[in-house]
Motif scaffolding. Sequence first.
Motif, short mmCIF file in Angstrom:
data_model
loop_
_atom_site.label_atom_id
_atom_site.label_comp_id
_atom_site.label_asym_id
_atom_site.label_seq_id
_atom_site.Cartn_x
_atom_site.Cartn_y
_atom_site.Cartn_z
N THR A 142 0.81 -1.21 0.00
CA THR A 142 0.00 0.00 0.00
C THR A 142 0.85 1.27 0.00
O THR A 142 0.45 2.28 -0.58
CB THR A 142 -0.94 0.02 1.22
OG1 THR A 142 -0.17 -0.12 2.42
CG2 THR A 142 -1.92 -1.14 1.14
N LYS A 143 2.02 1.25 0.65
CA LYS A 143 2.88 2.43 0.67
C LYS A 143 3.73 2.50 -0.59
O LYS A 143 3.90 1.51 -1.30
CB LYS A 143 3.79 2.40 1.91
CG LYS A 143 3.06 2.58 3.23
CD LYS A 143 3.99 2.41 4.42
CE LYS A 143 5.12 3.42 4.41
NZ LYS A 143 5.97 3.26 5.62
N LYS A 196 2.86 3.63 -8.06
CA LYS A 196 3.12 2.99 -6.76
C LYS A 196 4.60 2.78 -6.49
O LYS A 196 4.96 2.29 -5.42
CB LYS A 196 2.39 1.64 -6.70
CG LYS A 196 0.88 1.75 -6.85
CD LYS A 196 0.20 0.39 -6.82
CE LYS A 196 0.29 -0.26 -5.46
NZ LYS A 196 -0.48 -1.53 -5.38
N ASP A 213 4.40 -4.07 3.31
CA ASP A 213 4.31 -3.12 4.43
C ASP A 213 4.56 -3.79 5.78
O ASP A 213 5.16 -3.18 6.67
CB ASP A 213 2.93 -2.46 4.45
CG ASP A 213 2.56 -1.84 3.12
OD1 ASP A 213 2.29 -0.64 3.08
OD2 ASP A 213 2.51 -2.58 2.11
N HIS A 236 -7.68 -7.37 0.96
CA HIS A 236 -7.12 -6.10 1.41
C HIS A 236 -6.84 -5.18 0.23
O HIS A 236 -7.12 -3.97 0.29
CB HIS A 236 -5.83 -6.37 2.20
CG HIS A 236 -5.20 -5.12 2.75
ND1 HIS A 236 -4.20 -4.43 2.08
CD2 HIS A 236 -5.41 -4.44 3.91
CE1 HIS A 236 -3.83 -3.39 2.79
NE2 HIS A 236 -4.55 -3.37 3.91
N ALA A 237 -6.31 -5.73 -0.85
CA ALA A 237 -6.02 -4.91 -2.03
C ALA A 237 -7.31 -4.37 -2.64
O ALA A 237 -7.37 -3.22 -3.09
CB ALA A 237 -5.25 -5.75 -3.05
N HIS A 275 -10.18 -3.69 -1.02
CA HIS A 275 -10.70 -2.62 -0.16
C HIS A 275 -9.86 -1.35 -0.30
O HIS A 275 -10.40 -0.25 -0.31
CB HIS A 275 -10.71 -3.09 1.29
CG HIS A 275 -11.68 -4.20 1.55
ND1 HIS A 275 -11.56 -5.08 2.61
CD2 HIS A 275 -12.80 -4.58 0.88
CE1 HIS A 275 -12.56 -5.94 2.57
NE2 HIS A 275 -13.32 -5.67 1.54
N THR A 276 -8.55 -1.51 -0.41
CA THR A 276 -7.68 -0.35 -0.58
C THR A 276 -7.99 0.37 -1.88
O THR A 276 -8.06 1.60 -1.93
CB THR A 276 -6.20 -0.78 -0.56
OG1 THR A 276 -5.92 -1.43 0.69
CG2 THR A 276 -5.28 0.41 -0.74
N HIS A 277 -8.21 -0.41 -2.95
CA HIS A 277 -8.52 0.19 -4.25
C HIS A 277 -9.84 0.95 -4.20
O HIS A 277 -9.96 2.06 -4.75
CB HIS A 277 -8.58 -0.91 -5.30
CG HIS A 277 -8.96 -0.41 -6.67
ND1 HIS A 277 -8.12 0.37 -7.44
CD2 HIS A 277 -10.12 -0.58 -7.41
CE1 HIS A 277 -8.70 0.67 -8.58
NE2 HIS A 277 -9.91 0.11 -8.59
N ARG A 335 -11.20 2.41 -1.58
CA ARG A 335 -11.02 3.65 -0.81
C ARG A 335 -10.34 4.74 -1.61
O ARG A 335 -10.57 5.92 -1.42
CB ARG A 335 -10.23 3.37 0.47
CG ARG A 335 -10.99 2.59 1.52
CD ARG A 335 -10.30 2.73 2.87
NE ARG A 335 -8.91 2.29 2.82
CZ ARG A 335 -8.51 1.07 3.09
NH1 ARG A 335 -9.40 0.13 3.41
NH2 ARG A 335 -7.22 0.74 3.03
N GLN A 336 -9.45 4.34 -2.53
CA GLN A 336 -8.69 5.31 -3.30
C GLN A 336 -9.45 5.85 -4.49
O GLN A 336 -9.03 6.83 -5.11
CB GLN A 336 -7.37 4.68 -3.78
CG GLN A 336 -6.41 4.35 -2.63
CD GLN A 336 -5.19 3.58 -3.10
OE1 GLN A 336 -5.15 3.06 -4.23
NE2 GLN A 336 -4.18 3.50 -2.25
#
Length: 423
Positions: free
Chosen positions: A123-124, A154, A210, A414-415, A417-419, A421-422
Amino acid sequence: MRCYLHAVLICILLAVFSSLYVLNQLASSLDAQDERTLSKSQGVPHSGRHDTGCNPLPVSHWNPYWRLPADVCGVNCLLESPHRESLNTKTSKDERMHLAVVACGRRLEETLVMLKSAVLFSTKLLHFHIFAEDHLHKSFKDALDSWPATVQLKFNITTYPITFPSDNAAEWKKLFKPCASQRLFLPLILKDVDSVLYVDTDILFLHPLDEIWALLSHFDASQLAAMAPEHEEPRIGWYNRFARHPYYGATGVNSGVMLMNMTRIREKRFKNDMTSVPLRWDEMLMPLLQKYKLNITWGDQDLLNIIFHHNPESLYVFPCQWNYRPDHCIYGSNCQQAEQEGVFILHGNRGVYHDDKQPAFRAVYEAIQKYPFGENMASSLLLPLEATLQTTTHTYCGRASHLFTKRLQHSVLHARHTHRRQR
């Protein structure tokens, strides 16, 4: 009349000094503009490019001499030094995760799959430090430039030539495998990098990078590197049965995944069995090789084992699920942490990604290699992989392959959900 002449003289002097000041300011402004133009033409990276939304510099930059020591790159260091100084003065705290790899011979595609796995789940912002033979540099550039723009956002990347200290370059290069010992010199080459995660080319991330990066915060005041044990089961351990040199702990450590606080490595003076005087990292490497070169089998990994045998307080040992190899399943499952939590990092040593000896490992490699960026990872990566792994249960590692997807399922969710949110 005399007062009038004095007043005129003072006015003339003031006018001259004012003109000189204006000319000086104009020259400084032009110099600054030229430097900015030169920096852009050279592709000099700027760590703050993601902080603003306007005119970002390219994600990828190629400068094979970036941050190399003077005894390695010679005149190129002099040419690059203005940019390096400019970068350091403008950069605040470095929030990137630094990933280093050494690629030689036919390891281009394998390295790209490793980098792809890191990008998919982390994610970072990542910074890839790729040490490669000169003829591979353009191939890396072309391949990574072909990745979608959204993926390129990224990561940053710097490539470097394979370099060793000039006095002993030939001896270091032939140690174990070509280029393998380059990792020993990362603290001396990446002088401006505080910490780095070094991985072999045959590594696959099944979990966001991470979390292993966060282990740096778990180091106590004396620890400066982290590795996993070479073996969990002493009965099949190599070091405890065959080593002719000191090694760390009961079964040694494996250096295929090595987390390093390089600032501490550069500063520490290490205990050793060559002299009663503690030595710095750069002072210790060559004498260590000279003493043990006839007794070491695994090259630079053996040297690291010797170093941490004498400095055990300096090593943080992380569990086997962060460096899961065929040794953990080839004779039956012996990585208890992976059985509980799944495999976080898969290490396909022994060439198992490219032969039929361990089809479960090969299945994971090919699934990530073939996955198209942007596709749904559940349907285009995870489900096809699970189906293929069902065909590998005739092997011990195939019977343990549910450990590979156990953590991967969490990473895919997780990937996703992160996508979301972005967006």
